[in-house]
Design a protein around this motif. Structure first.
Motif, PDB file in Angstrom:
ATOM      1  N   GLN A  71       0.825  -1.213   0.000  1.00 42.39           N
ATOM      2  CA  GLN A  71       0.000   0.000   0.000  1.00 42.39           C
ATOM      3  C   GLN A  71       0.854   1.257   0.000  1.00 42.39           C
ATOM      4  OE1 GLN A  71      -2.670   0.286   3.325  1.00 42.39           O
ATOM      5  NE2 GLN A  71      -3.490   2.273   2.691  1.00 42.39           N
ATOM      6  N   ASP A 120       2.441   1.785  -3.522  1.00 43.55           N
ATOM      7  CA  ASP A 120       1.448   2.177  -4.524  1.00 43.55           C
ATOM      8  C   ASP A 120       0.873   3.559  -4.229  1.00 43.55           C
ATOM      9  OD1 ASP A 120       1.736  -0.221  -5.893  1.00 43.55           O
ATOM     10  OD2 ASP A 120       0.217  -1.233  -4.701  1.00 43.55           O
ATOM     11  N   GLU A 121       0.612   3.820  -2.965  1.00 45.12           N
ATOM     12  CA  GLU A 121       0.053   5.126  -2.608  1.00 45.12           C
ATOM     13  C   GLU A 121       1.021   6.246  -2.938  1.00 45.12           C
ATOM     14  OE1 GLU A 121      -1.890   7.383   1.312  1.00 45.12           O
ATOM     15  OE2 GLU A 121      -1.190   5.302   1.428  1.00 45.12           O
ATOM     16  N   VAL A 147       0.094   9.239  -5.447  1.00 47.62           N
ATOM     17  CA  VAL A 147       0.170  10.606  -4.926  1.00 47.62           C
ATOM     18  C   VAL A 147       1.120  11.450  -5.773  1.00 47.62           C
ATOM     19  CG1 VAL A 147       0.959  11.991  -2.965  1.00 47.62           C
ATOM     20  CG2 VAL A 147      -0.508  10.017  -2.573  1.00 47.62           C
TER      21      VAL A 147
END
Length: 468
Positions: A173, A176-177, A181
């Motif tokens: 996470q 990927d975040e 972003v």
């Protein structure tokens, strides 16, 4: 008169220039090693062509992206240094033809500046070559991943209901975040910068896009059939020509609106990732407009006399929500997957997006099957009027081919659901999306062939323009 440069300031200047250009000399071997690594990756891709593993390809892509980012960062940092060295050399001027016509410190400084300039220029050449080679390798890796996907549709992955997939998603996470972003930050910065540069022009483009959407929507839905009916003689062409005209008008308007929105929100030199994202969103918007308009002109719920297919009013009302649902399902299926490829998302997230695509597409096909089945069931259970036999009153809502389509749809839905449950996510997503694509292609072919047949009949028929 000879020019003499004080010794202490000259030494300080040379020390500062050496400290300034030291990273360039330190990074040159690193870029050389990066190019050697790119050559090794290219050779490995040639050796393993047709036998590539998707996980290995994704890791290779990450390594190439890292090298490309290093090369682009080097270009951005060293270009101002090269310009500054050129400006300093221009201030010193050319070396005099004769000896002893300038101070030795000036000659030594010019020689050092020229040496440093050559080093920075060589590094920039290496960085540009690494950037070009990285882009070429990324294209090859993308093609290899596509080939691997089509060749290994039956490969089993972690099913969506498995806790393992959700644990892998949680583990990746943060990575990927961070990538999503970063893409969002680049897009927001590009939009804000473009808007601050020319707010009046951007606002004008947005207003024009809204005006085109409202005008074309009203004109295409109401005025086109009346204009066509006024200027086209009675016959089959009077029904197919308005449908084709409205479809073309809506598609062209969508293309125009997408261009206006792009000009209003993004500059011409937007970052590559942001430009690809804008192209993807614009293409999906045009495609969704095409699909919804195609369904509307074929079903013609509000104007049954203009309906082209042999479908009853009840059948048209039952199928009315399907074009919009199919367009949304294709957008939901395509956009997240393309976005994951754009940011190089993790494999668990790619599997999750593929499962979402399969679920959305399967839901639309299942919705169509259920609505058609309910409509046919109500028709079979409807009581016959007094004094009339049931066969005389039973009127089919569709042509007999609908039974074949329903059978194929049930088989496809069953395979997709079983594939999602057993972990064949790629196969499920591929089949579900192909069912929707087949429906769109067949509907487009039907409208196009119907229009061409009516046009040929109206021009070359016995009662057409050429036969009179």
């Amino acid at each position: 008169m000879r020019y003499r440069l004080p010794i202490l300031p000259a030494l300080l200047t040379m020390l500062l220039l050496a400290a300034w250009t030291w990273p360039a000399t330190a990074q040159a071997p690193s870029l050389e090693r990066a190019r050697q690594q790119l050559e090794q990756i290219g050779a490995r891709l040639d050796e393993q062509k047709g036998k590539d593993d998707d996980r290995a390809l994704q890791e290779t892509r990450e390594a190439v992206l890292k090298i490309q980012g290093q090369a682009e960062q080097t270009i951005a940092e060293r270009s101002p240094e090269l310009q500054s060295l050129d400006a300093r050399l221009a201030e010193l001027g050319e070396s005099p033809a004769g000896q002893g016509q300038e101070a030795a410190e000036v000659t030594r400084e010019r020689r050092d500046l020229q040496r440093q300039r050559n080093q920075v220029d060589a590094e920039l050449r290496q960085a540009r070559l690494a950037s070009v080679e990285s882009a070429q390798l990324l294209d090859r890796i993308a093609a290899a991943r596509q080939d691997s996907f089509h060749q290994r549709l039956s490969e089993r992955t972690t099913p969506p209901w498995s806790p393992r997939l959700w644990r892998d998603l949680a583990d990746s996470q943060a990575r990927d975040e961070a990538r999503f972003v970063a893409l969002w930050r680049d897009a927001s910065q590009a939009v804000a910068t473009h808007w601050r540069a020319s707010p009046q022009r951007s606002l004008g483009y947005l207003a024009l896009a809204v005006l085109v959407a409202v005008a074309i929507g009203w004109f295409g839905a109401r005025r086109v059939p009346r204009l066509v009916g006024r200027y086209i003689p009675a016959g089959p062409l009077r029904r197919s020509a308005p449908a084709m005209a409205r479809l073309l008008l809506s598609t062209l308007a969508a293309l125009w609106i997408v261009g206006l929105l792009r000009a209003a929100l993004l500059p011409a030199d937007a970052p590559p990732a942001v430009a690809q994202l804008a192209d993807l969103a614009g293409g999906l918007l045009v495609f969704a407009t095409f699909v919804t308009t195609l369904g509307a002109v074929l079903l013609a719920v509000r104007s049954p006399s203009w309906r082209l297919p042999a479908i009853s009013d009840a059948g048209a009302r039952a199928l009315r929500p399907l074009p919009l649902a199919a367009a949304l399902a294709i957008v939901i299926a395509r956009f997240p997957q393309a976005l994951a490829e754009l940011v190089n998302a993790s494999l668990p997230l790619a599997v999750a997006f593929t499962a979402l695509a399969a679920l959305a597409s399967t839901s639309v096909v299942l919705l169509a099957l259920v609505r058609v089945h309910r409509l046919q069931s109500r028709s079979e259970r409807a009581p016959a009027p007094a004094g009339e036999s049931p066969p005389a009153t039973a009127k089919p809502h569709f042509r007999p081919w609908i039974n074949v389509a329903i059978s194929i749809g049930w088989v496809g839905v069953s395979i997709c659901l079983i594939g999602l449950l057993t972990g064949h996510v790629a196969l499920s997503g591929f089949i579900a999306l192909q069912i929707l694509w087949a429906g769109v292609v067949l509907a487009t072919l039907y409208l196009g062939m119907r229009f061409i047949d009516d046009l040929v009949g109206a021009v070359l028929g016995a009662e057409g323009l050429a036969g009179r």
